[in-house]
Design a protein around this motif. Structure first.
Motif, PDB file in Angstrom:
ATOM      1  N   ARG A 147       0.835  -1.200   0.000  1.00 56.89           N
ATOM      2  CA  ARG A 147       0.000   0.000   0.000  1.00 56.89           C
ATOM      3  C   ARG A 147       0.864   1.241   0.000  1.00 56.89           C
ATOM      4  O   ARG A 147       1.978   1.224   0.484  1.00 56.89           O
ATOM      5  N   VAL A 148       0.309   2.329  -0.527  1.00 59.71           N
ATOM      6  CA  VAL A 148       0.928   3.645  -0.357  1.00 59.71           C
ATOM      7  C   VAL A 148      -0.010   4.441   0.540  1.00 59.71           C
ATOM      8  O   VAL A 148      -1.159   4.691   0.173  1.00 59.71           O
ATOM      9  N   GLU A 149       0.455   4.787   1.720  1.00 62.46           N
ATOM     10  CA  GLU A 149      -0.406   5.375   2.731  1.00 62.46           C
ATOM     11  C   GLU A 149      -0.033   6.833   2.971  1.00 62.46           C
ATOM     12  O   GLU A 149       1.127   7.147   3.213  1.00 62.46           O
ATOM     13  N   GLN A 150      -1.016   7.704   2.892  1.00 58.08           N
ATOM     14  CA  GLN A 150      -0.774   9.106   3.250  1.00 58.08           C
ATOM     15  C   GLN A 150      -0.877   9.262   4.760  1.00 58.08           C
ATOM     16  O   GLN A 150      -1.923   8.995   5.338  1.00 58.08           O
ATOM     17  N   LEU A 152      -0.298  12.050   8.004  1.00 56.74           N
ATOM     18  CA  LEU A 152      -0.119  13.452   8.393  1.00 56.74           C
ATOM     19  C   LEU A 152       0.508  13.422   9.779  1.00 56.74           C
ATOM     20  O   LEU A 152      -0.075  12.893  10.717  1.00 56.74           O
ATOM     21  N   ASP A 173      -0.041  -6.203   6.761  1.00 57.20           N
ATOM     22  CA  ASP A 173      -1.155  -6.192   7.704  1.00 57.20           C
ATOM     23  C   ASP A 173      -1.519  -7.564   8.235  1.00 57.20           C
ATOM     24  O   ASP A 173      -1.967  -7.693   9.369  1.00 57.20           O
ATOM     25  N   GLN A 176       0.934  -9.736  11.664  1.00 57.58           N
ATOM     26  CA  GLN A 176       0.738  -8.716  12.683  1.00 57.58           C
ATOM     27  C   GLN A 176       1.838  -8.631  13.732  1.00 57.58           C
ATOM     28  O   GLN A 176       1.781  -7.780  14.616  1.00 57.58           O
ATOM     29  N   ARG A 177       2.812  -9.514  13.663  1.00 60.65           N
ATOM     30  CA  ARG A 177       3.919  -9.406  14.608  1.00 60.65           C
ATOM     31  C   ARG A 177       5.230  -9.027  13.937  1.00 60.65           C
ATOM     32  O   ARG A 177       6.188  -8.652  14.598  1.00 60.65           O
ATOM     33  N   THR A 260       6.915   4.860  15.849  1.00 56.74           N
ATOM     34  CA  THR A 260       5.785   4.697  16.781  1.00 56.74           C
ATOM     35  C   THR A 260       4.547   4.147  16.089  1.00 56.74           C
ATOM     36  O   THR A 260       3.801   3.367  16.662  1.00 56.74           O
ATOM     37  N   HIS A 261       4.331   4.558  14.833  1.00 58.77           N
ATOM     38  CA  HIS A 261       3.065   4.250  14.171  1.00 58.77           C
ATOM     39  C   HIS A 261       3.135   3.077  13.199  1.00 58.77           C
ATOM     40  O   HIS A 261       2.107   2.636  12.688  1.00 58.77           O
ATOM     41  N   PHE A 262       4.349   2.605  12.898  1.00 56.95           N
ATOM     42  CA  PHE A 262       4.481   1.443  12.025  1.00 56.95           C
ATOM     43  C   PHE A 262       5.334   0.400  12.740  1.00 56.95           C
ATOM     44  O   PHE A 262       6.119   0.738  13.627  1.00 56.95           O
ATOM     45  N   ARG A 263       5.193  -0.850  12.334  1.00 51.68           N
ATOM     46  CA  ARG A 263       5.977  -1.920  12.943  1.00 51.68           C
ATOM     47  C   ARG A 263       7.343  -1.976  12.277  1.00 51.68           C
ATOM     48  O   ARG A 263       7.574  -2.762  11.356  1.00 51.68           O
TER      49      ARG A 263
ATOM     50  N   HIS B 145      -4.282  12.016  13.355  1.00 51.79           N
ATOM     51  CA  HIS B 145      -4.776  11.835  11.987  1.00 51.79           C
ATOM     52  C   HIS B 145      -4.817  10.367  11.598  1.00 51.79           C
ATOM     53  O   HIS B 145      -3.888   9.611  11.889  1.00 51.79           O
ATOM     54  N   ARG B 147      -5.132   7.646   8.284  1.00 52.93           N
ATOM     55  CA  ARG B 147      -4.384   7.569   7.025  1.00 52.93           C
ATOM     56  C   ARG B 147      -5.330   7.384   5.860  1.00 52.93           C
ATOM     57  O   ARG B 147      -6.410   6.851   6.011  1.00 52.93           O
ATOM     58  N   VAL B 148      -4.873   7.803   4.679  1.00 53.54           N
ATOM     59  CA  VAL B 148      -5.554   7.444   3.444  1.00 53.54           C
ATOM     60  C   VAL B 148      -4.606   6.532   2.688  1.00 53.54           C
ATOM     61  O   VAL B 148      -3.509   6.941   2.307  1.00 53.54           O
ATOM     62  N   GLU B 149      -5.011   5.294   2.494  1.00 53.62           N
ATOM     63  CA  GLU B 149      -4.116   4.276   1.963  1.00 53.62           C
ATOM     64  C   GLU B 149      -4.571   3.864   0.566  1.00 53.62           C
ATOM     65  O   GLU B 149      -5.726   3.519   0.361  1.00 53.62           O
ATOM     66  N   GLN B 150      -3.658   3.899  -0.379  1.00 51.34           N
ATOM     67  CA  GLN B 150      -3.960   3.370  -1.706  1.00 51.34           C
ATOM     68  C   GLN B 150      -3.763   1.863  -1.702  1.00 51.34           C
ATOM     69  O   GLN B 150      -2.665   1.383  -1.437  1.00 51.34           O
ATOM     70  N   GLN B 174      -2.006   1.241  16.221  1.00 54.11           N
ATOM     71  CA  GLN B 174      -1.608   0.924  17.586  1.00 54.11           C
ATOM     72  C   GLN B 174      -2.568  -0.085  18.222  1.00 54.11           C
ATOM     73  O   GLN B 174      -2.133  -0.965  18.962  1.00 54.11           O
ATOM     74  N   GLN B 176      -3.895  -3.001  17.954  1.00 53.09           N
ATOM     75  CA  GLN B 176      -3.690  -4.106  17.025  1.00 53.09           C
ATOM     76  C   GLN B 176      -4.715  -5.227  17.117  1.00 53.09           C
ATOM     77  O   GLN B 176      -4.654  -6.181  16.353  1.00 53.09           O
TER      78      GLN B 176
END
Lengths: 391, 391
Positions: A147-150, A152, A173, A176-177, A260-263, B145, B147-150, B174, B176
């Motif tokens: 995925r390409v995730e925007q 902010l 996704d 998950q670990r 913090t927001h991604f694994r 915020h 996310r907007v994911e493609q 977070q 999970q």
């Protein structure tokens, strides 16, 4: 069959024109709409030789010109037909890959209504794609897609909510670990954080490499390099560029946000920084000064790393697992080296060879028959990605 | 202070013009660049009254016109100055919110090089934003915020890899183990899967609602409704529109993909479908026929649900938890009802009142002083979202 015949004819025509240099080129009439045209738009078109034909409707215009064409000839002048359309074909074939362009209509700058727009030259520009013979590596295929995730993210240093695009590999996704290494990947001057996905197809390149088992799945983070207030191309301009504001955003704000927001695997050994053109310069300004953060460094048409650079940077030899440097072959030929900050001064081949000879783990790659343009950088990412996070 | 004075002056001017109807309007000279201009571009500009001023450079052009302006007057004609720029101001204030437009330069259709482009009318069009008095609900703020994911999902029925954008709420990554309800949200005719994020700010509307505790966090899925080969606006066009190919993509391919790749609550009670204009028509064609899939239905300037509709649909009364219908007030006034398929025939207020009187849980919302445009739909989403997935 038709296509094969046309290509054969083109080859014969090329031989013919080589033996009689003054003959006009024979243009094969197998033009097809460019793959980055807006939905349903028939023009611009590209033929099997790489010629591009433009057509624009402007019945009452006095003059319509396209900025693309052979170097130094000022682009392609279109000619008006009785039905109010303006048509013209480039004087020669263009290099394979993606090119930015715009129209000049009666002295004003406009985009071609036929094409999608791409952010370059600090504006949304028209784009055209001349099919590359090796386009398969960035094609949209029936493979698992990341995925390409925007995202902010808050930036205290600039007082803004800033945007980044994050590529997460297929399976991110479901697994998950699992935790993943991260490449911070910068665009060039005049571009922004949309470039590596829109023009670069970074996500498709990774999807295809991962599907083929050729690259370790990793995350790519792309954000705006704050480069567009700087005049490019002169040592003065680059010298006066202050990397600190962007370094603060990247190192102190974005990296912690992503970790913090991604694994992620949130350590130096699993973090890379690379960039194209001015993004390469930024990489060279930031990564060697933050070797507690980055283990892999990539400069794509964005300067070189010399033995002196390495010797002058404490820890470089021990901490940097790979130095990747690449250029388009036209840049080394001295073509297309006028403006962009990535244009090399010393011969980068010699610099790269000396680096290797000094025992630094480094790879030097040259994209065949491309210039300071995106096909060089798609190919460079395709070459570099399999070398990252292998150990 | 300056701004306040200007607004007061504007109010006085308005009173003045009301008492002397033939006087030319007094235009307050507090024009500022539109918020959707390209980076650094000074034009187009909007003033505090909602007038828009355009300026385009085209020194040798014969005529430059803008498609925006007062209804029925054919847009705004620009006038050439000695420096080669063309300037013009709308004859009156525009409605608050977002508007598509384009230029006509010597008979050709081009985008304004000053603005960002947005996909509408089956092409990337120029856009302008007249600041709305209630713009705060979709502003980019310092709140967590999403996310907007493609995502690229395989579609066997069309033989393609198709694109969707997926909004995941703040905290999704977070948390999970948490699972989320899903809203499938469709764009209108001439638009595509980028519209609800780019023009609609659906992500920011949700971020702000969730930060204020006003909505249950849910996922939004936006994909292309396959609507752009259909001529809109006539019963014939709509009657000949075949919903089946898109229904197959949505129900048989996309929903299973989303339920596999995102942490959804994958049951009927936690799934909604809504759409604007033609996307509302699609919702009405698909959701009531798939009541094992959807529990919430939203039509935004896209038709109504009548008591007859409900009585004629087995299970509607038992399975649909909420029917949400909305319009822009201009649509009910009979303004802006020429083309779009969302234009109501019977008075939707009466239809909605009858539905409520019949005991169907339904909400009817009218966006004040807006037409068949995106401010109506931003507000409609803002009204509808808090009502979804509450029980």
């Amino acid at each position: 069959m038709k296509r094969a015949a046309a290509v054969l004819f083109a080859a014969m025509a090329a031989i013919g024109s080589a033996s009689a240099q003054t003959a006009a080129p024979v243009i094969v009439e197998d033009f097809k709409p460019s793959s980055v045209n807006q939905p349903g738009q028939p023009y611009p078109q590209v033929n099997s030789q790489g010629y591009v034909r433009f057509r624009v409707t402007a019945p009452d215009a006095q003059a319509v010109k396209v900025s693309l064409g052979l170097g130094g000839r000022g682009g392609t002048v279109l000619t008006r037909a009785a039905d109010g359309t303006w048509t013209g074909t480039t004087e020669g074939p263009l290099d394979e890959g993606f090119h930015y362009y715009h129209l000049t209509v009666d002295g004003g700058t406009f985009n071609d209504p036929g094409t999608l727009n791409f952010y370059g030259s600090t504006r949304w520009e028209s784009g055209i794609e001349v099919p590359a013979h090796d386009a398969d590596f960035y094609a949209l295929k029936d493979v698992p897609h990341g995925r390409v995730e925007q995202v902010l993210f808050p930036s205290a240093s600039t007082g803004t909510q800033r945007r980044a695009f994050v590529y997460t590999p297929p399976g991110y996704d479901q697994a998950q670990r699992a935790r993943y290494p991260v490449l911070y990947l910068q665009h060039g001057w005049g571009e922004d954080e949309t470039a590596w996905s829109n023009q670069g197809h970074a996500n498709l390149i990774m999807d295809n490499l991962i599907a083929a088992g050729k690259a370790t799945p990793f995350i790519i983070v792309m954000t705006y390099g704050m480069t567009n207030d700087v005049r490019p191309g002169s040592p003065g301009g680059l010298a006066s560029f202050d990397i600190k504001p962007f370094q603060t955003v990247l190192v102190n704000e974005l990296i912690p946000y992503v970790d913090t927001h991604f694994r992620t695997k949130a350590d130096q050994g699993h973090r890379a920084m690379a960039g194209l053109s001015m993004g390469g310069f930024e990489t060279k300004l930031i990564a060697p000064k933050n070797l507690d953060k980055f283990a892999y460094i990539g400069l794509l048409s964005g300067g070189t790393v010399s033995v002196d650079d390495v010797n002058g940077t404490p820890g470089y030899k021990e901490k940097v697992k790979l130095t990747f440097v690449s250029f388009g072959s036209r840049e080394l030929e001295g073509r297309g080296m006028g403006g962009p900050p990535g244009a090399p001064r010393a011969d980068p081949r010699a610099t790269a060879a000396a680096l290797k000879a000094a025992g630094i783990n480094s790879v030097f790659y040259v994209s065949p028959n491309t210039g300071h343009e995106f096909l060089s950088w798609r190919r460079s990412l395709h070459e570099m990605a399999p070398l990252l996070f292998r150990n």
